[in-house]
Motif scaffolding. Structure first.
Motif, PDB file in Angstrom:
ATOM      1  N   GLU A 233     -65.699  24.958  66.047  1.00 41.44           N
ATOM      2  CA  GLU A 233     -65.934  23.772  65.222  1.00 41.44           C
ATOM      3  C   GLU A 233     -66.348  22.580  66.062  1.00 41.44           C
ATOM      4  OE1 GLU A 233     -63.078  23.242  61.627  1.00 41.44           O
ATOM      5  OE2 GLU A 233     -61.924  24.328  63.154  1.00 41.44           O
ATOM      6  N   ARG A 234     -65.705  22.405  67.200  1.00 45.82           N
ATOM      7  CA  ARG A 234     -66.025  21.256  68.054  1.00 45.82           C
ATOM      8  C   ARG A 234     -67.447  21.367  68.588  1.00 45.82           C
ATOM      9  NH1 ARG A 234     -60.577  21.268  71.813  1.00 45.82           N
ATOM     10  NH2 ARG A 234     -59.292  22.345  70.254  1.00 45.82           N
ATOM     11  N   ILE A 235     -67.818  22.551  69.059  1.00 44.68           N
ATOM     12  CA  ILE A 235     -69.178  22.728  69.570  1.00 44.68           C
ATOM     13  C   ILE A 235     -70.203  22.499  68.458  1.00 44.68           C
ATOM     14  CG2 ILE A 235     -70.795  24.411  70.533  1.00 44.68           C
ATOM     15  CD1 ILE A 235     -68.391  25.656  72.007  1.00 44.68           C
ATOM     16  N   ALA A 236     -69.922  23.030  67.267  1.00 41.99           N
ATOM     17  CA  ALA A 236     -70.852  22.884  66.149  1.00 41.99           C
ATOM     18  C   ALA A 236     -71.012  21.432  65.715  1.00 41.99           C
ATOM     19  CB  ALA A 236     -70.370  23.730  64.967  1.00 41.99           C
ATOM     20  N   ALA A 237     -70.040  20.583  66.031  1.00 47.35           N
ATOM     21  CA  ALA A 237     -70.103  19.181  65.613  1.00 47.35           C
ATOM     22  C   ALA A 237     -70.936  18.314  66.548  1.00 47.35           C
ATOM     23  CB  ALA A 237     -68.688  18.608  65.517  1.00 47.35           C
ATOM     24  N   VAL A 238     -71.168  18.762  67.760  1.00 48.03           N
ATOM     25  CA  VAL A 238     -71.789  17.895  68.766  1.00 48.03           C
ATOM     26  C   VAL A 238     -73.142  17.384  68.303  1.00 48.03           C
ATOM     27  CG1 VAL A 238     -72.763  17.821  71.090  1.00 48.03           C
ATOM     28  CG2 VAL A 238     -70.520  18.873  70.711  1.00 48.03           C
ATOM     29  N   ASP A 239     -74.035  18.272  67.887  1.00 48.76           N
ATOM     30  CA  ASP A 239     -75.372  17.844  67.475  1.00 48.76           C
ATOM     31  C   ASP A 239     -75.303  16.869  66.307  1.00 48.76           C
ATOM     32  OD1 ASP A 239     -76.554  19.375  69.431  1.00 48.76           O
ATOM     33  OD2 ASP A 239     -77.245  20.953  68.079  1.00 48.76           O
ATOM     34  N   ASP A 240     -74.409  17.103  65.375  1.00 44.47           N
ATOM     35  CA  ASP A 240     -74.301  16.223  64.200  1.00 44.47           C
ATOM     36  C   ASP A 240     -73.846  14.824  64.600  1.00 44.47           C
ATOM     37  OD1 ASP A 240     -75.051  18.325  62.572  1.00 44.47           O
ATOM     38  OD2 ASP A 240     -72.992  18.897  62.082  1.00 44.47           O
ATOM     39  N   LEU A 269     -69.443  27.862  78.903  1.00 42.58           N
ATOM     40  CA  LEU A 269     -70.613  27.083  79.325  1.00 42.58           C
ATOM     41  C   LEU A 269     -71.911  27.736  78.859  1.00 42.58           C
ATOM     42  CD1 LEU A 269     -69.264  26.246  82.863  1.00 42.58           C
ATOM     43  CD2 LEU A 269     -69.765  24.556  81.066  1.00 42.58           C
ATOM     44  N   THR A 270     -71.955  29.060  78.875  1.00 46.30           N
ATOM     45  CA  THR A 270     -73.132  29.763  78.360  1.00 46.30           C
ATOM     46  C   THR A 270     -73.291  29.493  76.864  1.00 46.30           C
ATOM     47  OG1 THR A 270     -72.915  31.494  80.030  1.00 46.30           O
ATOM     48  CG2 THR A 270     -74.193  32.025  78.055  1.00 46.30           C
ATOM     49  N   ARG A 271     -72.190  29.463  76.146  1.00 43.77           N
ATOM     50  CA  ARG A 271     -72.243  29.168  74.719  1.00 43.77           C
ATOM     51  C   ARG A 271     -72.780  27.758  74.470  1.00 43.77           C
ATOM     52  NH1 ARG A 271     -67.151  29.673  70.423  1.00 43.77           N
ATOM     53  NH2 ARG A 271     -68.379  29.151  68.558  1.00 43.77           N
ATOM     54  N   LEU A 272     -72.341  26.789  75.272  1.00 43.89           N
ATOM     55  CA  LEU A 272     -72.864  25.432  75.129  1.00 43.89           C
ATOM     56  C   LEU A 272     -74.373  25.414  75.368  1.00 43.89           C
ATOM     57  CD1 LEU A 272     -70.108  23.400  77.024  1.00 43.89           C
ATOM     58  CD2 LEU A 272     -70.546  23.394  74.563  1.00 43.89           C
ATOM     59  N   ASP A 273     -74.813  26.128  76.383  1.00 40.69           N
ATOM     60  CA  ASP A 273     -76.243  26.168  76.690  1.00 40.69           C
ATOM     61  C   ASP A 273     -77.029  26.788  75.544  1.00 40.69           C
ATOM     62  OD1 ASP A 273     -78.404  25.739  78.572  1.00 40.69           O
ATOM     63  OD2 ASP A 273     -78.481  27.920  78.768  1.00 40.69           O
ATOM     64  N   ASP A 274     -76.447  27.792  74.898  1.00 44.85           N
ATOM     65  CA  ASP A 274     -77.133  28.475  73.805  1.00 44.85           C
ATOM     66  C   ASP A 274     -77.156  27.655  72.519  1.00 44.85           C
ATOM     67  OD1 ASP A 274     -77.600  30.657  75.428  1.00 44.85           O
ATOM     68  OD2 ASP A 274     -75.903  31.820  74.667  1.00 44.85           O
ATOM     69  N   GLU A 275     -76.076  26.910  72.246  1.00 51.23           N
ATOM     70  CA  GLU A 275     -75.890  26.345  70.909  1.00 51.23           C
ATOM     71  C   GLU A 275     -76.218  24.858  70.785  1.00 51.23           C
ATOM     72  OE1 GLU A 275     -72.146  27.391  69.145  1.00 51.23           O
ATOM     73  OE2 GLU A 275     -72.256  29.467  69.846  1.00 51.23           O
ATOM     74  N   LEU A 276     -76.152  24.087  71.862  1.00 50.17           N
ATOM     75  CA  LEU A 276     -76.435  22.658  71.736  1.00 50.17           C
ATOM     76  C   LEU A 276     -77.932  22.391  71.739  1.00 50.17           C
ATOM     77  CD1 LEU A 276     -73.756  20.890  73.960  1.00 50.17           C
ATOM     78  CD2 LEU A 276     -73.630  21.632  71.573  1.00 50.17           C
ATOM     79  N   GLY A 277     -78.339  21.394  70.954  1.00 44.56           N
ATOM     80  CA  GLY A 277     -79.739  21.042  70.853  1.00 44.56           C
ATOM     81  C   GLY A 277     -80.202  20.170  72.002  1.00 44.56           C
ATOM     82  N   ALA A 278     -81.516  19.945  72.052  1.00 47.51           N
ATOM     83  CA  ALA A 278     -82.110  19.202  73.169  1.00 47.51           C
ATOM     84  C   ALA A 278     -81.599  17.763  73.230  1.00 47.51           C
ATOM     85  CB  ALA A 278     -83.632  19.226  73.042  1.00 47.51           C
ATOM     86  N   ALA A 279     -81.441  17.114  72.076  1.00 47.01           N
ATOM     87  CA  ALA A 279     -80.988  15.725  72.077  1.00 47.01           C
ATOM     88  C   ALA A 279     -79.574  15.609  72.632  1.00 47.01           C
ATOM     89  CB  ALA A 279     -81.051  15.159  70.664  1.00 47.01           C
ATOM     90  N   ALA A 280     -78.702  16.540  72.254  1.00 48.54           N
ATOM     91  CA  ALA A 280     -77.332  16.513  72.762  1.00 48.54           C
ATOM     92  C   ALA A 280     -77.309  16.745  74.264  1.00 48.54           C
ATOM     93  CB  ALA A 280     -76.487  17.555  72.040  1.00 48.54           C
ATOM     94  N   ILE A 348     -70.808  25.274  86.116  1.00 47.33           N
ATOM     95  CA  ILE A 348     -71.696  24.379  85.367  1.00 47.33           C
ATOM     96  C   ILE A 348     -73.116  24.484  85.922  1.00 47.33           C
ATOM     97  CG2 ILE A 348     -72.221  21.963  84.877  1.00 47.33           C
ATOM     98  CD1 ILE A 348     -69.165  21.470  84.831  1.00 47.33           C
ATOM     99  N   ALA A 349     -73.243  24.430  87.234  1.00 46.49           N
ATOM    100  CA  ALA A 349     -74.575  24.521  87.843  1.00 46.49           C
ATOM    101  C   ALA A 349     -75.275  25.822  87.479  1.00 46.49           C
ATOM    102  CB  ALA A 349     -74.454  24.380  89.362  1.00 46.49           C
ATOM    103  N   ALA A 350     -74.505  26.889  87.337  1.00 50.72           N
ATOM    104  CA  ALA A 350     -75.104  28.193  87.055  1.00 50.72           C
ATOM    105  C   ALA A 350     -75.423  28.391  85.583  1.00 50.72           C
ATOM    106  CB  ALA A 350     -74.157  29.306  87.536  1.00 50.72           C
ATOM    107  N   HIS A 351     -74.580  27.876  84.678  1.00 46.44           N
ATOM    108  CA  HIS A 351     -74.704  28.220  83.268  1.00 46.44           C
ATOM    109  C   HIS A 351     -75.100  27.056  82.363  1.00 46.44           C
ATOM    110  CE1 HIS A 351     -72.954  32.140  84.111  1.00 46.44           C
ATOM    111  NE2 HIS A 351     -72.012  31.535  84.801  1.00 46.44           N
ATOM    112  N   ALA A 352     -74.930  25.818  82.825  1.00 49.80           N
ATOM    113  CA  ALA A 352     -75.306  24.642  82.021  1.00 49.80           C
ATOM    114  C   ALA A 352     -75.794  23.550  82.962  1.00 49.80           C
ATOM    115  CB  ALA A 352     -74.122  24.163  81.187  1.00 49.80           C
TER     116      ALA A 352
END
Length: 361
Positions: A233-240, A269-280, A348-352
């Motif tokens: 839920e927290r990750i899904a909220a970031v872009d909004d 961290l891989t999930r963040l890289d996959d799911e967050l949009g460019a603006a975030a 972080i350097a490797a995955h995001a």
């Protein structure tokens, strides 16, 4: 204010049966608004929000840890107003508009200061607090040079002893703070949160409030983040929240060193890289904070959630450390802490690699 379906407190977190209230707080405009949200609650007058024998220092409340948080609320008046220098998450810690929390994270430091119960205390003199903040910001003038906190703005942490997303279920204090900083071009509000309250999307912050979503691997969160929004839920909220005008940073904390922690953080961290949009991603930054624990909190947790202590209390890895407030805590030994900080930064350097680390400790 009469609660609507959008403002009524989440039943899972808040089923308030008792409100302890200082008379001045109870009779204030904000106090009356809060009480209107809980019309069936018994209101008990108290002389001081810090002197409630049923709550403070009552060891019997360990067995009712979550129930107290769910069913009890305190209304008080913030007597002393100051903005303390910080230097890590913020330039200053703003005067509290609340303390305590309805959530029950096993590592939370706030209960160390409040004894055996930690329900939410709402301070109702919000007008005085926001007036103080406007004056304090004016006295700072322009920020002379960029730093890791912010390149241009003075940043004020408005949620050091609470979670503002939950506080917003109870009163309009958080909305008033966001509105205050919206009109202060040289300053920003900031708070960390583990709860997704989508009512905040309508607050129109215009870039002057920074939300720091706290994240950790699912395995840790399911054990330690009691009564919070899920990591998903927290990750899904970031872009909004970025789209709604907030600056959104990430609190990678606490980092708990246990078997498999590197694998699980890499997955997050891989999930963040996959799911967050460019603006975030373009505006994101992170704080990395390794676990700090406390012997008294360890004893409390053994009374209501002993499984958490299997990973939080690791004497073979930890050492005593006096905090800035003078309390003796335990943190990872210097060598293990250095390894942990370096390990997270490497992950972080490797995955995001887009995620700038503001500070790590």
């Amino acid at each position: 204010m009469t609660p609507t379906s959008e403002t009524r407190p989440a039943p899972r977190l808040l089923q308030v049966r008792t409100v302890y209230a200082e008379p001045e707080a109870r009779d204030s405009e904000r106090g009356r608004q809060v009480l209107a949200r809980f019309p069936d609650a018994e209101v008990v007058e108290v002389a001081s929000h810090w002197q409630i024998p049923e709550l403070h220092g009552n060891a019997g409340n360990v067995e009712r840890w979550v129930r107290v948080k769910t069913e009890t609320l305190v209304l008080g008046v913030k007597k002393s107003l100051s903005a303390r220098p910080n230097g890590r998450s913020a330039d200053f810690i703003a005067p509290s508009t609340s303390n305590g929390c309805a959530m029950a994270c096993a590592y939370c430091y706030v209960p160390r200061r409040k004894g055996y119960a930690n329900p939410i205390t709402v301070f109702t003199n919000i007008d005085k607090i926001t007036r103080y903040l406007r004056g304090h910001v004016r006295r700072q003038g322009l920020k002379a040079e960029p730093d890791q906190i912010d390149p241009a703005a003075w940043v004020y942490d408005i949620g050091e002893n609470s979670d503002c997303s939950v506080d917003a279920l109870i009163s309009e204090n958080v909305a008033d703070l966001v509105a205050t900083f919206r009109e202060l071009p040289t300053a920003k509000a900031s708070f960390a949160t583990k709860f997704v309250n989508r009512d905040l999307l309508g607050y129109d912050p215009r870039g002057r409030t920074r939300i720091r979503f706290s994240l950790m691997p699912d395995r840790d969160s399911r054990l330690l983040d009691i009564r919070t929004s899920s990591i998903g839920e927290r990750i899904a909220a970031v872009d909004d929240f970025v789209e709604a005008g907030y600056e959104v940073h990430l609190n990678l904390s606490p980092v708990v060193l246990r078997e498999g922690w590197e694998r699980d953080w890499a997955e997050l961290l891989t999930r963040l890289d996959d799911e967050l949009g460019a603006a975030a991603k373009a505006q994101a930054a992170a704080e990395v904070i390794l676990l700090t624990h406390n012997r008294d909190l360890h004893e409390v947790n053994l009374g209501w959630h002993p499984k958490a202590e299997d990973v939080l209390w690791r004497p073979e890895l930890q050492q005593a450390k006096r905090s800035q407030s003078g309390m003796w805590n335990v943190r990872y030994r210097n060598d293990r802490k250095r390894e942990g900080v370096r390990g997270v930064q490497d992950l972080i350097a490797a995955h995001a690699p887009w995620l700038r680390v503001r500070y790590a400790f």
